[in-house]
Write a protein that holds these residues in place. Structure first.
Motif, mmCIF file in Angstrom:
data_model
loop_
_atom_site.group_PDB
_atom_site.id
_atom_site.type_symbol
_atom_site.label_atom_id
_atom_site.label_comp_id
_atom_site.label_asym_id
_atom_site.label_seq_id
_atom_site.Cartn_x
_atom_site.Cartn_y
_atom_site.Cartn_z
ATOM 1 N N LYS A 59 0.835 -1.201 0.000
ATOM 2 C CA LYS A 59 0.000 0.000 0.000
ATOM 3 C C LYS A 59 0.873 1.255 0.000
ATOM 4 C CE LYS A 59 -3.677 2.315 2.465
ATOM 5 N NZ LYS A 59 -4.679 2.225 3.512
ATOM 6 N N GLY A 60 0.599 2.178 -0.916
ATOM 7 C CA GLY A 60 1.329 3.434 -1.009
ATOM 8 C C GLY A 60 2.632 3.365 -1.785
ATOM 9 N N GLU A 61 3.045 2.184 -2.200
ATOM 10 C CA GLU A 61 4.312 2.019 -2.909
ATOM 11 C C GLU A 61 4.133 2.342 -4.400
ATOM 12 O OE1 GLU A 61 7.720 -1.438 -3.521
ATOM 13 O OE2 GLU A 61 5.776 -1.992 -2.739
ATOM 14 N N LYS A 62 5.134 3.002 -4.963
ATOM 15 C CA LYS A 62 5.191 3.288 -6.398
ATOM 16 C C LYS A 62 6.330 2.497 -7.008
ATOM 17 C CE LYS A 62 3.548 8.013 -6.869
ATOM 18 N NZ LYS A 62 3.900 9.365 -7.281
ATOM 19 N N GLN A 63 6.128 2.024 -8.216
ATOM 20 C CA GLN A 63 7.197 1.322 -8.920
ATOM 21 C C GLN A 63 7.202 1.769 -10.373
ATOM 22 O OE1 GLN A 63 7.026 -2.898 -8.428
ATOM 23 N NE2 GLN A 63 9.093 -3.193 -9.140
ATOM 24 N N SER A 64 8.387 2.138 -10.866
ATOM 25 C CA SER A 64 8.544 2.517 -12.277
ATOM 26 C C SER A 64 9.222 1.380 -13.010
ATOM 27 C CB SER A 64 9.382 3.786 -12.410
ATOM 28 O OG SER A 64 8.677 4.880 -11.874
ATOM 29 N N ILE A 65 8.731 1.097 -14.207
ATOM 30 C CA ILE A 65 9.279 0.020 -15.026
ATOM 31 C C ILE A 65 9.820 0.623 -16.307
ATOM 32 C CG2 ILE A 65 8.699 -2.102 -16.265
ATOM 33 C CD1 ILE A 65 6.256 -1.745 -13.924
ATOM 34 N N ASP A 66 11.052 0.302 -16.613
ATOM 35 C CA ASP A 66 11.702 0.779 -17.836
ATOM 36 C C ASP A 66 11.118 0.022 -19.026
ATOM 37 O OD1 ASP A 66 13.352 1.588 -19.879
ATOM 38 O OD2 ASP A 66 15.213 0.996 -18.897
ATOM 39 N N ALA A 67 10.518 0.750 -19.961
ATOM 40 C CA ALA A 67 9.887 0.129 -21.123
ATOM 41 C C ALA A 67 10.592 0.502 -22.426
ATOM 42 C CB ALA A 67 8.418 0.544 -21.192
ATOM 43 N N ARG A 68 11.786 1.089 -22.331
ATOM 44 C CA ARG A 68 12.480 1.536 -23.549
ATOM 45 C C ARG A 68 12.793 0.393 -24.499
ATOM 46 N NH1 ARG A 68 16.883 5.098 -20.548
ATOM 47 N NH2 ARG A 68 16.662 3.268 -19.251
ATOM 48 N N SER A 69 13.036 -0.805 -23.967
ATOM 49 C CA SER A 69 13.395 -1.935 -24.831
ATOM 50 C C SER A 69 12.174 -2.653 -25.400
ATOM 51 C CB SER A 69 14.260 -2.937 -24.058
ATOM 52 O OG SER A 69 13.507 -3.506 -23.002
ATOM 53 N N TRP A 70 10.975 -2.306 -24.934
ATOM 54 C CA TRP A 70 9.765 -2.946 -25.438
ATOM 55 C C TRP A 70 9.456 -2.445 -26.844
ATOM 56 C CZ3 TRP A 70 5.688 -2.358 -20.952
ATOM 57 C CH2 TRP A 70 6.207 -2.912 -19.786
ATOM 58 N N LEU A 71 8.926 -3.319 -27.667
ATOM 59 C CA LEU A 71 8.488 -2.920 -29.000
ATOM 60 C C LEU A 71 7.189 -2.129 -28.890
ATOM 61 C CD1 LEU A 71 9.120 -6.252 -30.938
ATOM 62 C CD2 LEU A 71 10.504 -4.169 -30.981
ATOM 63 N N PRO A 72 6.946 -1.187 -29.800
ATOM 64 C CA PRO A 72 5.662 -0.486 -29.783
ATOM 65 C C PRO A 72 4.517 -1.480 -29.975
ATOM 66 C CG PRO A 72 7.236 0.658 -31.185
ATOM 67 C CD PRO A 72 7.860 -0.662 -30.819
ATOM 68 N N GLY A 73 3.411 -1.238 -29.312
ATOM 69 C CA GLY A 73 2.244 -2.102 -29.446
ATOM 70 C C GLY A 73 1.436 -2.152 -28.171
ATOM 71 N N MET A 74 0.482 -3.081 -28.132
ATOM 72 C CA MET A 74 -0.417 -3.236 -26.992
ATOM 73 C C MET A 74 0.172 -4.174 -25.953
ATOM 74 S SD MET A 74 -3.012 -1.401 -27.395
ATOM 75 C CE MET A 74 -4.660 -1.820 -27.016
ATOM 76 N N TYR A 75 -0.016 -3.826 -24.699
ATOM 77 C CA TYR A 75 0.394 -4.639 -23.563
ATOM 78 C C TYR A 75 -0.775 -4.680 -22.581
ATOM 79 C CZ TYR A 75 5.096 -4.335 -25.384
ATOM 80 O OH TYR A 75 6.194 -4.437 -26.202
ATOM 81 N N LEU A 76 -0.805 -5.704 -21.757
ATOM 82 C CA LEU A 76 -1.833 -5.816 -20.727
ATOM 83 C C LEU A 76 -1.195 -5.804 -19.349
ATOM 84 C CD1 LEU A 76 -4.191 -8.662 -21.994
ATOM 85 C CD2 LEU A 76 -4.666 -6.224 -21.962
#
Length: 93
Positions: A59-76
């Motif tokens: 609860k209250g925690e934030k997490q950032s995920i690096d997505a620079r290496s992901w290909l453009p498109g849809m994710y779930l």
């Protein structure tokens, strides 16, 4: 007749909240930030079902995920109770 169009997004103020998770935006380029308003778990998967990230947040925690290496498109983003949020990865800056 084809007319080329360039779209520039200058501000992403959209927030999605579900099952205790606040997603910084459903349109991402370089990173996605997820905040938990309650203890939560989630998994980010691509269009082929491949797991891109797994999250366990307090609860209250934030997490950032690096997505620079992901290909453009849809994710779930699939939450612990099987709800899903669609996000769109745009081309990195």
């Amino acid at each position: 007749v084809t007319i080329p169009v360039t779209v520039t997004i200058t501000s992403l103020q959209e927030y999605v909240q579900t099952t205790g998770l606040v997603i910084s935006s459903t349109l991402i380029t370089d990173e996605i930030t997820i905040e938990a308003s309650q203890e939560s778990s989630a998994m980010i998967i691509d269009g082929t079902g491949r797991e891109m990230a797994e999250l366990h947040l307090r609860k209250g925690e934030k997490q950032s995920i690096d997505a620079r290496s992901w290909l453009p498109g849809m994710y779930l983003i699939r939450t612990g109770d099987a709800q899903a949020i669609r996000i769109m990865k745009l081309k990195s800056r």
